[in-house]
Design a protein around this motif. Structure first.
Motif: not given
Length: 391
Positions: A5-7, A14-15, A86-87, A214-216
């Protein structure tokens, strides 16, 4: 199975991550080479498939609705399989998601990117992605992400696109724009917009600025109530209901585009309300009138309006004929738009699966039902990637 797992980017601290799965093809031999410790001998240059999960853009993460059948087949052919977060909508928008797709693409296609897979406590299999041998795939809302990649990721372009019951082939339809008064999704009861668990995610005149608190988030795992619950198996994560709720209210596009006051969905619905069918069945004047309502800054989020269709890579659309979450007419419309844009025939394929509902490829007996079809689908994508890579 080897996975890392990579950012690939960071937003406000936030990664955002992707998972990379090493292919099963020749894995044992690659592990032996890695353990030998011979400098540089273990670097592999591999083709890749980039996968985007579904969830209406409102829920899910890189492990949600994971297509085991797809991963297994591409892995056996020697592909890296990449599944990306993704967001999510609310408070993020379609523009934020597009930015994530572009940043992911820039990250994985960087010539100097090297991914290390641990094969033991002291050794790694090193690999690099072949920049000119990458396919993009997605299911449902992930299909929309794949389309956006085809539209906007051009250096290098994807070699092939695979969409399963993908959203975005036609947003100008009653399915997106008309409030529902009776069950429309698999016969399930309509949702209550005043439900306290859903209320924080619903825009209304008496809750101005509600989304600012609300939090992203970049992932929202699936969760269900236990057998002891009043409704066993019902979604425990309220985000799992949001896309259905927005479709029920006929306001999904408001959240996608962040156009609530006034509602862009209401403006489009007012035009469409006296017309049956989808935009591809309308006369040109009415279709253009619908398009004119959309601010120019948002057209980049509509695959059906893409000016780059002629430059898209070979595209395979797979869709069940009885899909109640994403109508098959969306894939039919996109295929209709792709066809005249091509200079040669048979570049793209639309495969309709008779009687199949949404997520038909995730049923328990999926291999028995659709194994040969899956072989055909992966074969099409592999051929498209191979032919482009050889040029």
């Amino acid at each position: 199975m080897l996975k890392v797992s990579l950012p690939y980017k960071q937003v406000d601290g936030l990664e955002i991550y992707f998972d990379a799965y090493y292919p099963s093809f020749n894995l044992k031999d690659d592990e032996k080479v890695a353990e030998s410790g011979v400098e540089g001998s273990d670097t592999r240059h591999l083709p890749a498939v980039v996968f985007f999960h579904g969830g209406g853009l409102t829920v899910g993460d890189r492990e949600s609705w994971f297509p085991q059948w797809m991963h297994k087949r591409f892995s056996a052919l020697g592909y890296l399989f990449i599944s990306a977060d993704y967001r999510l909508l609310i408070p993020s928008t379609g523009h934020d998601i597009l930015a994530d797709i572009q940043d992911l693409w820039a990250f994985i296609t960087h010539p100097k990117l090297e991914i290390d897979f641990p094969s033991s406590e002291s050794s790694f299999i090193k690999c690099q992605i072949e920049r000119n041998a990458i396919a993009v795939a997605g299911v449902s809302a992930g299909g929309l992400c794949a389309y956006l990649c085809a539209m906007h990721c051009i250096e290098p372009r994807p070699n092939a696109i695979l969409s399963l019951y993908g959203m975005g082939g036609d947003f100008m339809t009653p399915h997106y724009l008309t409030p529902k008064s009776k069950p429309f999704f698999q016969g399930r009861d309509l949702l209550d917009p005043l439900d306290p668990t859903l209320r924080p995610f619903v825009n209304s005149s008496d809750t101005p600025g509600v989304f600012s608190s609300l939090q992203v988030i970049t992932g929202s795992p699936l969760s269900y109530h236990p057998p002891t619950h009043a409704v066993p198996g019902y979604p425990a994560n309220p985000r799992m209901l949001l896309a259905r709720l927005y479709l029920q209210l006929g306001t999904w596009l408001d959240y996608y585009l962040d156009e609530h006051n006034p509602s862009i969905s209401e403006a489009l619905h007012a035009i469409l309300s006296n017309t049956e069918g989808s935009a591809d069945e309308l006369d040109d004047g009415l279709a253009n009138k619908l398009k004119s309502v959309i601010p120019a800054r948002h057209l980049s989020l509509f695959p059906q309006y893409a000016e780059s269709l002629k430059d898209w890579p070979p595209t395979l659309l797979l869709h069940g004929t009885e899909d109640t979450a994403v109508s098959i007419n969306e894939s039919r419309n996109l295929f209709r738009l792709l066809t005249p844009a091509r200079r040669t025939v048979d570049v793209d394929r639309l495969i309709e699966v008779p009687g199949a509902e949404h997520s038909f490829d995730l049923v328990p007996d999926t291999e028995e039902k659709y194994g040969e079809l899956f072989d055909e689908v992966v074969g099409f994508i592999n051929l498209a990637v191979s032919q482009k890579h050889e040029r």
